[in-house]
Design an enzyme around this catalytic site. Structure first.
Site, PDB file in Angstrom:
ATOM      1  N   GLY A  11       0.834  -1.210   0.000  1.00  0.00           N
ATOM      2  CA  GLY A  11       0.000   0.000   0.000  1.00  0.00           C
ATOM      3  C   GLY A  11       0.863   1.252   0.000  1.00  0.00           C
ATOM      4  N   ARG A  72       1.301  -5.196  -5.749  1.00  0.00           N
ATOM      5  CA  ARG A  72       1.425  -6.414  -4.949  1.00  0.00           C
ATOM      6  C   ARG A  72       1.781  -7.518  -5.937  1.00  0.00           C
ATOM      7  NH1 ARG A  72      -2.949  -3.690  -1.910  1.00  0.00           N
ATOM      8  NH2 ARG A  72      -1.992  -3.088   0.045  1.00  0.00           N
ATOM      9  N   ASP A 103       4.900  -4.568   6.331  1.00  0.00           N
ATOM     10  CA  ASP A 103       5.452  -5.860   6.784  1.00  0.00           C
ATOM     11  C   ASP A 103       5.525  -6.890   5.667  1.00  0.00           C
ATOM     12  OD1 ASP A 103       2.703  -6.013   6.707  1.00  0.00           O
ATOM     13  OD2 ASP A 103       2.484  -7.089   8.589  1.00  0.00           O
ATOM     14  N   THR A 125       3.898   2.713   5.565  1.00  0.00           N
ATOM     15  CA  THR A 125       2.497   2.245   5.620  1.00  0.00           C
ATOM     16  C   THR A 125       1.717   3.159   6.554  1.00  0.00           C
ATOM     17  OG1 THR A 125       1.022   0.529   6.482  1.00  0.00           O
ATOM     18  CG2 THR A 125       3.252   0.507   7.344  1.00  0.00           C
ATOM     19  N   ASP A 127      -0.698   2.374   8.330  1.00  0.00           N
ATOM     20  CA  ASP A 127      -1.301   1.644   9.460  1.00  0.00           C
ATOM     21  C   ASP A 127      -0.521   1.740  10.781  1.00  0.00           C
ATOM     22  OD1 ASP A 127      -3.303   0.892   7.804  1.00  0.00           O
ATOM     23  OD2 ASP A 127      -2.780  -1.227   7.706  1.00  0.00           O
ATOM     24  N   ASP A 129       1.684  -0.308  11.848  1.00  0.00           N
ATOM     25  CA  ASP A 129       1.519  -1.654  12.429  1.00  0.00           C
ATOM     26  C   ASP A 129       2.833  -2.422  12.576  1.00  0.00           C
ATOM     27  OD1 ASP A 129       1.942  -1.912   9.723  1.00  0.00           O
ATOM     28  OD2 ASP A 129       0.346  -3.352   9.376  1.00  0.00           O
ATOM     29  N   ARG A 171      -6.135  -2.756   9.191  1.00  0.00           N
ATOM     30  CA  ARG A 171      -6.592  -4.150   9.108  1.00  0.00           C
ATOM     31  C   ARG A 171      -6.370  -4.906  10.416  1.00  0.00           C
ATOM     32  NH1 ARG A 171      -3.559  -5.933   3.765  1.00  0.00           N
ATOM     33  NH2 ARG A 171      -2.343  -4.163   4.439  1.00  0.00           N
TER      34      ARG A 171
HETATM   35  P1  ADP Z   1       2.630  -4.194   2.711  1.00  0.00           P
HETATM   36  O1  ADP Z   1       4.063  -4.159   2.354  1.00  0.00           O
HETATM   37  O2  ADP Z   1       1.971  -2.854   2.627  1.00  0.00           O
HETATM   38  O3  ADP Z   1       2.375  -4.933   4.014  1.00  0.00           O
HETATM   39  P2  ADP Z   1       1.580  -6.525   1.267  1.00  0.00           P
HETATM   40  O4  ADP Z   1       1.314  -7.310   2.514  1.00  0.00           O
HETATM   41  O5  ADP Z   1       0.525  -6.502   0.222  1.00  0.00           O
HETATM   42  O6  ADP Z   1       1.882  -5.011   1.551  1.00  0.00           O
HETATM   43  O7  ADP Z   1       2.957  -7.102   0.652  1.00  0.00           O
HETATM   44  C1  ADP Z   1       3.535  -6.495  -0.488  1.00  0.00           C
HETATM   45  C2  ADP Z   1       4.275  -7.523  -1.282  1.00  0.00           C
HETATM   46  O8  ADP Z   1       5.351  -8.086  -0.515  1.00  0.00           O
HETATM   47  C3  ADP Z   1       3.477  -8.755  -1.708  1.00  0.00           C
HETATM   48  O9  ADP Z   1       2.653  -8.502  -2.837  1.00  0.00           O
HETATM   49  C4  ADP Z   1       4.573  -9.725  -2.052  1.00  0.00           C
HETATM   50  O10 ADP Z   1       5.133  -9.462  -3.329  1.00  0.00           O
HETATM   51  C5  ADP Z   1       5.646  -9.394  -0.994  1.00  0.00           C
HETATM   52  N1  ADP Z   1       5.578 -10.375   0.089  1.00  0.00           N
HETATM   53  C6  ADP Z   1       4.645 -10.462   1.066  1.00  0.00           C
HETATM   54  N2  ADP Z   1       4.868 -11.524   1.867  1.00  0.00           N
HETATM   55  C7  ADP Z   1       5.970 -12.145   1.383  1.00  0.00           C
HETATM   56  C8  ADP Z   1       6.711 -13.307   1.752  1.00  0.00           C
HETATM   57  N3  ADP Z   1       6.361 -14.059   2.806  1.00  0.00           N
HETATM   58  N4  ADP Z   1       7.805 -13.627   1.014  1.00  0.00           N
HETATM   59  C9  ADP Z   1       8.174 -12.869  -0.037  1.00  0.00           C
HETATM   60  N5  ADP Z   1       7.510 -11.781  -0.455  1.00  0.00           N
HETATM   61  C10 ADP Z   1       6.426 -11.405   0.236  1.00  0.00           C
HETATM   62  O1  F6P Z   2      -1.988   0.464   3.511  1.00  0.00           O
HETATM   63  C1  F6P Z   2      -2.628  -0.386   4.428  1.00  0.00           C
HETATM   64  C2  F6P Z   2      -4.068  -0.391   4.141  1.00  0.00           C
HETATM   65  O2  F6P Z   2      -4.398   0.956   4.108  1.00  0.00           O
HETATM   66  C3  F6P Z   2      -5.031  -1.117   5.082  1.00  0.00           C
HETATM   67  O3  F6P Z   2      -5.379  -0.410   6.234  1.00  0.00           O
HETATM   68  C4  F6P Z   2      -6.216  -1.408   4.180  1.00  0.00           C
HETATM   69  O4  F6P Z   2      -6.981  -2.465   4.623  1.00  0.00           O
HETATM   70  C5  F6P Z   2      -5.539  -1.708   2.899  1.00  0.00           C
HETATM   71  O5  F6P Z   2      -4.319  -0.986   2.890  1.00  0.00           O
HETATM   72  C6  F6P Z   2      -6.355  -1.461   1.671  1.00  0.00           C
HETATM   73  O6  F6P Z   2      -5.526  -1.450   0.566  1.00  0.00           O
HETATM   74  P1  F6P Z   2      -5.950  -1.816  -0.913  1.00  0.00           P
HETATM   75  O7  F6P Z   2      -7.244  -1.188  -1.164  1.00  0.00           O
HETATM   76  O8  F6P Z   2      -4.843  -1.256  -1.741  1.00  0.00           O
HETATM   77  O9  F6P Z   2      -6.011  -3.311  -0.970  1.00  0.00           O
END
Ligand code: ADP
Ligand code: F6P
Length: 319
Positions: A11, A72, A103, A125, A127, A129, A171
């Site tokens: 995000g 993503r 994360d 982020t 959040d 978090d 979330r």
């Molecule tokens: P954020 O970084 O905001 O928490 P996401 O949870 O959507 O966002 O994770 C972003 C990207 O990080 C994912 O689309 C994926 O490419 C990568 N990612 C997430 N978890 C893993 C993992 N366990 N191993 C490798 N890459 C990961």
């Molecule tokens: O960036 C984190 C976050 O804002 C969460 O709080 C929310 O649930 C999520 O992203 C929504 O993101 P998207 O609409 O891009 O899936």
């Protein structure tokens, strides 16, 4: 290191551009070549590298979102995807990577370090978090955007003597709700980390009425429930008129606050300084007002503690 790359992933968050700008300008300033990678970890697979210069990051410090785009990428979670990413990085002569994200993105950076490719994470982020850092990039701006909305909704709620449920993002983490509920004067703050029953919410609203309140604000984190569903439940137990607002993605956009520009700049410089010394496998953060870095595995495995004292303070001052 002579050549590094930077990307934004997951995000988006206001302040990411300030961090990109700092990485590019500080990196070039110390004699490195800096590449931008478009569309996050997906861009590593697609070979979406673009050379950056001092002017590539002009006129962006005040902009929300990310000039490098974000995405993503499921394929990155696979061994094959990670190998392809490292191949492309090496093909482009890149020796170190900076990942700006949450994360999930940090798990991606950790996967790179597990394969021996030095990577540094910058917490981006809204959040807030991540346990290892007091604040993440974008949280402050998102709080200010939410506060602006609460202020406006409060005007009309108090004029009509109604109660408003305002659903905010978060979330798994209630920090956006907690900070904005406290600073926006909400009567009730509902977060995923602290359970509240419908009876407790009704009692709090009723207590406010007894003390002369004729309107109210409930700030609800999305991870704790949905505004419309809560409205249905509350309407069964109170005759107050209840309205709902789901703020949605407006919370993630907008010009970054001074604080987020400051964090983005300092996180960016700190990350390049690590790579400059040949250090990878770290995530950058701020603790007790000091910038620092820690091991990526250790930092990612830390569990965020909910600040119950702060929550209780918010409850007391909202009566
Ligand atoms: P954020 O970084 O905001 O928490 P996401 O949870 O959507 O966002 O994770 C972003 C990207 O990080 C994912 O689309 C994926 O490419 C990568 N990612 C997430 N978890 C893993 C993992 N366990 N191993 C490798 N890459 C990961
Ligand atoms: O960036 C984190 C976050 O804002 C969460 O709080 C929310 O649930 C999520 O992203 C929504 O993101 P998207 O609409 O891009 O899936």
């Amino acid at each position: 290191m002579k050549k590094i790359a930077v990307l934004t992933s997951g995000g988006d968050a206001p302040g990411m551009n300030a961090a990109i700008r700092a990485v590019v300008r500080y990196g070039i300033g110390v004699g490195m070549e800096v590449m931008g990678v478009e569309r996050g970890l997906q861009g590593l697979l697609d070979d979406a590298f673009i050379p950056m210069n001092m002017r590539s990051v002009s006129d962006i410090i005040h902009r929300g979102g990310t000039i490098l785009k974000t995405a993503r990428c499921l394929e990155f979670k696979t061994e094959a995807g990670q190998q392809k990413a490292i191949e492309n990085l090496r093909k482009n002569g890149v020796e170190g990577l900076i990942v700006i994200g949450g994360d999930g993105s940090f798990m991606g950076a950790k996967a790179m370090t597990d394969h021996g490719f030095p990577s540094i994470g910058i917490p981006g982020t809204i959040d807030n978090d991540l346990a290892y850092t007091d604040f993440t990039l974008g949280f402050d701006t998102a709080c200010n955007t939410i506060l602006d909305a609460i202020n406006k909704i409060r005007d009309t709620m108090s004029s009509h003597e109604r109660v408003s449920i305002i659903e905010v993002m978060g979330r798994n983490c209630g920090d956006l709700a907690l900070y904005t509920g406290m600073c926006g004067g909400a009567e009730v703050i509902i977060v995923p980390e602290h359970n509240l029953t419908i009876d407790e919410i009704v009692d709090t609203l009723g207590g406010g009425q007894l003390h002369g309140k004729t309107s109210g604000i409930i700030v609800l984190a999305e991870g704790a429930g949905h505004a419309d569903e809560l409205k249905v439940e509350l309407s069964k137990r109170t005759d107050m008129i209840i309205k709902t607002t789901r703020l949605g993605h407006i919370q993630r956009g907008g010009s970054p606050s001074c604080r987020d520009r400051f964090l983005g700049t300092c996180f960016g410089v700190h990350a390049v300084k690590l790579l400059e010394k040949g250090i990878g496998n770290r995530i950058v953060g701020i603790r007790d007002n000091k910038f620092y870095d820690m091991d990526i595995v250790e930092g990612c495995s830390m569990k965020k503690k909910f600040d119950l004292d702060l929550y209780n303070t918010a409850v007391i001052v909202s009566r």
